[in-house]
Design a protein around this motif. Structure first.
Motif, PDB file in Angstrom:
ATOM      1  N   GLU A  13       0.837  -1.204   0.000  1.00 38.77           N
ATOM      2  CA  GLU A  13       0.000   0.000   0.000  1.00 38.77           C
ATOM      3  C   GLU A  13       0.870   1.252   0.000  1.00 38.77           C
ATOM      4  OE1 GLU A  13      -3.825  -1.807   2.439  1.00 38.77           O
ATOM      5  OE2 GLU A  13      -2.116  -1.014   3.560  1.00 38.77           O
ATOM      6  N   ARG A  14       1.932   1.243   0.801  1.00 42.78           N
ATOM      7  CA  ARG A  14       2.833   2.393   0.842  1.00 42.78           C
ATOM      8  C   ARG A  14       3.493   2.623  -0.515  1.00 42.78           C
ATOM      9  NH1 ARG A  14       4.299  -0.020   5.841  1.00 42.78           N
ATOM     10  NH2 ARG A  14       6.314  -0.649   5.004  1.00 42.78           N
ATOM     11  N   CYS A  15       3.929   1.533  -1.162  1.00 46.53           N
ATOM     12  CA  CYS A  15       4.561   1.656  -2.482  1.00 46.53           C
ATOM     13  C   CYS A  15       3.592   2.231  -3.508  1.00 46.53           C
ATOM     14  CB  CYS A  15       5.058   0.296  -2.961  1.00 46.53           C
ATOM     15  SG  CYS A  15       6.526  -0.268  -2.116  1.00 46.53           S
ATOM     16  N   ILE A  16       2.394   1.689  -3.531  1.00 46.48           N
ATOM     17  CA  ILE A  16       1.406   2.161  -4.510  1.00 46.48           C
ATOM     18  C   ILE A  16       1.081   3.631  -4.293  1.00 46.48           C
ATOM     19  CG2 ILE A  16      -1.026   1.960  -5.216  1.00 46.48           C
ATOM     20  CD1 ILE A  16      -0.673  -1.097  -4.958  1.00 46.48           C
ATOM     21  N   LEU A  17       0.874   4.034  -3.045  1.00 44.41           N
ATOM     22  CA  LEU A  17       0.579   5.447  -2.775  1.00 44.41           C
ATOM     23  C   LEU A  17       1.750   6.335  -3.170  1.00 44.41           C
ATOM     24  CD1 LEU A  17      -1.355   5.413   0.617  1.00 44.41           C
ATOM     25  CD2 LEU A  17      -2.257   5.624  -1.697  1.00 44.41           C
ATOM     26  N   SER A  18       2.950   5.877  -2.898  1.00 40.86           N
ATOM     27  CA  SER A  18       4.133   6.658  -3.263  1.00 40.86           C
ATOM     28  C   SER A  18       4.229   6.828  -4.772  1.00 40.86           C
ATOM     29  CB  SER A  18       5.379   5.967  -2.723  1.00 40.86           C
ATOM     30  OG  SER A  18       6.544   6.603  -3.191  1.00 40.86           O
ATOM     31  N   ARG A  54       3.276  -7.292 -10.632  1.00 42.77           N
ATOM     32  CA  ARG A  54       2.713  -8.482 -11.272  1.00 42.77           C
ATOM     33  C   ARG A  54       1.234  -8.652 -10.927  1.00 42.77           C
ATOM     34  NH1 ARG A  54       7.827 -12.361 -10.088  1.00 42.77           N
ATOM     35  NH2 ARG A  54       9.232 -11.277 -11.477  1.00 42.77           N
ATOM     36  N   ARG A  55       0.521  -7.548 -11.005  1.00 39.21           N
ATOM     37  CA  ARG A  55      -0.915  -7.501 -10.734  1.00 39.21           C
ATOM     38  C   ARG A  55      -1.609  -6.742 -11.855  1.00 39.21           C
ATOM     39  NH1 ARG A  55      -1.740 -11.230  -6.859  1.00 39.21           N
ATOM     40  NH2 ARG A  55      -0.348 -10.909  -5.130  1.00 39.21           N
ATOM     41  N   THR A  56      -2.927  -6.701 -11.788  1.00 40.97           N
ATOM     42  CA  THR A  56      -3.687  -5.957 -12.787  1.00 40.97           C
ATOM     43  C   THR A  56      -3.836  -4.500 -12.359  1.00 40.97           C
ATOM     44  OG1 THR A  56      -5.817  -6.375 -11.749  1.00 40.97           O
ATOM     45  CG2 THR A  56      -5.020  -8.027 -13.343  1.00 40.97           C
ATOM     46  N   PRO A  57      -4.096  -3.609 -13.331  1.00 40.54           N
ATOM     47  CA  PRO A  57      -4.359  -2.217 -12.972  1.00 40.54           C
ATOM     48  C   PRO A  57      -5.555  -2.081 -12.018  1.00 40.54           C
ATOM     49  CG  PRO A  57      -3.864  -2.379 -15.301  1.00 40.54           C
ATOM     50  CD  PRO A  57      -3.979  -3.784 -14.783  1.00 40.54           C
ATOM     51  N   ASP A  58      -6.569  -2.943 -12.175  1.00 44.71           N
ATOM     52  CA  ASP A  58      -7.723  -2.898 -11.268  1.00 44.71           C
ATOM     53  C   ASP A  58      -7.305  -3.192  -9.828  1.00 44.71           C
ATOM     54  OD1 ASP A  58      -9.492  -2.274 -13.288  1.00 44.71           O
ATOM     55  OD2 ASP A  58     -10.093  -4.365 -13.631  1.00 44.71           O
ATOM     56  N   PHE A  59      -6.388  -4.152  -9.648  1.00 37.87           N
ATOM     57  CA  PHE A  59      -5.886  -4.477  -8.318  1.00 37.87           C
ATOM     58  C   PHE A  59      -5.204  -3.253  -7.707  1.00 37.87           C
ATOM     59  CE2 PHE A  59      -2.246  -5.595  -5.669  1.00 37.87           C
ATOM     60  CZ  PHE A  59      -2.840  -6.374  -4.691  1.00 37.87           C
ATOM     61  N   VAL A  60      -4.356  -2.609  -8.482  1.00 36.38           N
ATOM     62  CA  VAL A  60      -3.630  -1.433  -7.995  1.00 36.38           C
ATOM     63  C   VAL A  60      -4.606  -0.338  -7.591  1.00 36.38           C
ATOM     64  CG1 VAL A  60      -1.974   0.372  -8.619  1.00 36.38           C
ATOM     65  CG2 VAL A  60      -1.590  -1.985  -9.369  1.00 36.38           C
ATOM     66  N   GLU A  61      -5.628  -0.141  -8.384  1.00 37.09           N
ATOM     67  CA  GLU A  61      -6.631   0.882  -8.068  1.00 37.09           C
ATOM     68  C   GLU A  61      -7.376   0.551  -6.776  1.00 37.09           C
ATOM     69  OE1 GLU A  61     -10.295   3.270 -10.263  1.00 37.09           O
ATOM     70  OE2 GLU A  61      -9.339   1.559 -11.272  1.00 37.09           O
ATOM     71  N   ARG A  62      -7.743  -0.724  -6.597  1.00 34.31           N
ATOM     72  CA  ARG A  62      -8.438  -1.138  -5.364  1.00 34.31           C
ATOM     73  C   ARG A  62      -7.551  -0.947  -4.144  1.00 34.31           C
ATOM     74  NH1 ARG A  62     -10.036  -5.426  -8.513  1.00 34.31           N
ATOM     75  NH2 ARG A  62      -8.506  -6.797  -7.531  1.00 34.31           N
ATOM     76  N   VAL A  63      -6.279  -1.338  -4.252  1.00 34.89           N
ATOM     77  CA  VAL A  63      -5.360  -1.200  -3.120  1.00 34.89           C
ATOM     78  C   VAL A  63      -5.176   0.268  -2.768  1.00 34.89           C
ATOM     79  CG1 VAL A  63      -2.978  -1.534  -2.361  1.00 34.89           C
ATOM     80  CG2 VAL A  63      -4.178  -3.393  -3.514  1.00 34.89           C
ATOM     81  N   GLU A  64      -5.042   1.117  -3.784  1.00 37.47           N
ATOM     82  CA  GLU A  64      -4.903   2.545  -3.520  1.00 37.47           C
ATOM     83  C   GLU A  64      -6.136   3.087  -2.804  1.00 37.47           C
ATOM     84  OE1 GLU A  64      -4.293   6.863  -5.676  1.00 37.47           O
ATOM     85  OE2 GLU A  64      -5.184   5.205  -6.806  1.00 37.47           O
TER      86      GLU A  64
END
Length: 103
Positions: free
Chosen positions: A62-67, A83-93
């Motif tokens: 979560e910290r990496c994605i927000l950064s 190694r995830r989908t863009p949708d995953f990244v958006e959900r985690v953010e």
């Protein structure tokens, strides 16, 4: 020792030990070796032992994605790094920002 400073598994193991259950029986219940249970007991009883701190509520991902998002990276750019989908990244953010907003 403050039991709330321990992880759930450590608390359960120490409660069983205090109740008189031997290490072999505990190991069977947790599907671990008696040596592993012995190490958990030993390490859980060390002074200054804490399970986690509230100083960092976010997981490393979560910290990496927000950064990366704060630096202007898009979801499609971040996704391959993890190694995830863009949708995953958006959900985690989204969930990470929610966590921070409720503090």
């Amino acid at each position: 020792m403050e039991m709330t400073a321990l992880r759930p598994m450590e608390r359960r193991i120490l409660r069983l030990v205090d109740a008189g259950v031997d290490d072999v029986e505990i190991a069977g219940r947790f599907r671990r070796s008696p040596e592993f249970i012995g190490r958990v007991i030993e390490l859980a009883r060390l002074p200054g032992r804490v399970a986690s701190t509230d100083s960092q509520p976010l997981r490393p991902v979560e910290r990496c994605i927000l950064s990366w998002r704060d630096q202007g990276a898009g979801y499609a750019e971040i996704a391959p790094r993890l190694r995830r989908t863009p949708d995953f990244v958006e959900r985690v953010e989204s969930l990470a920002r929610y966590k921070l907003s409720t503090r």
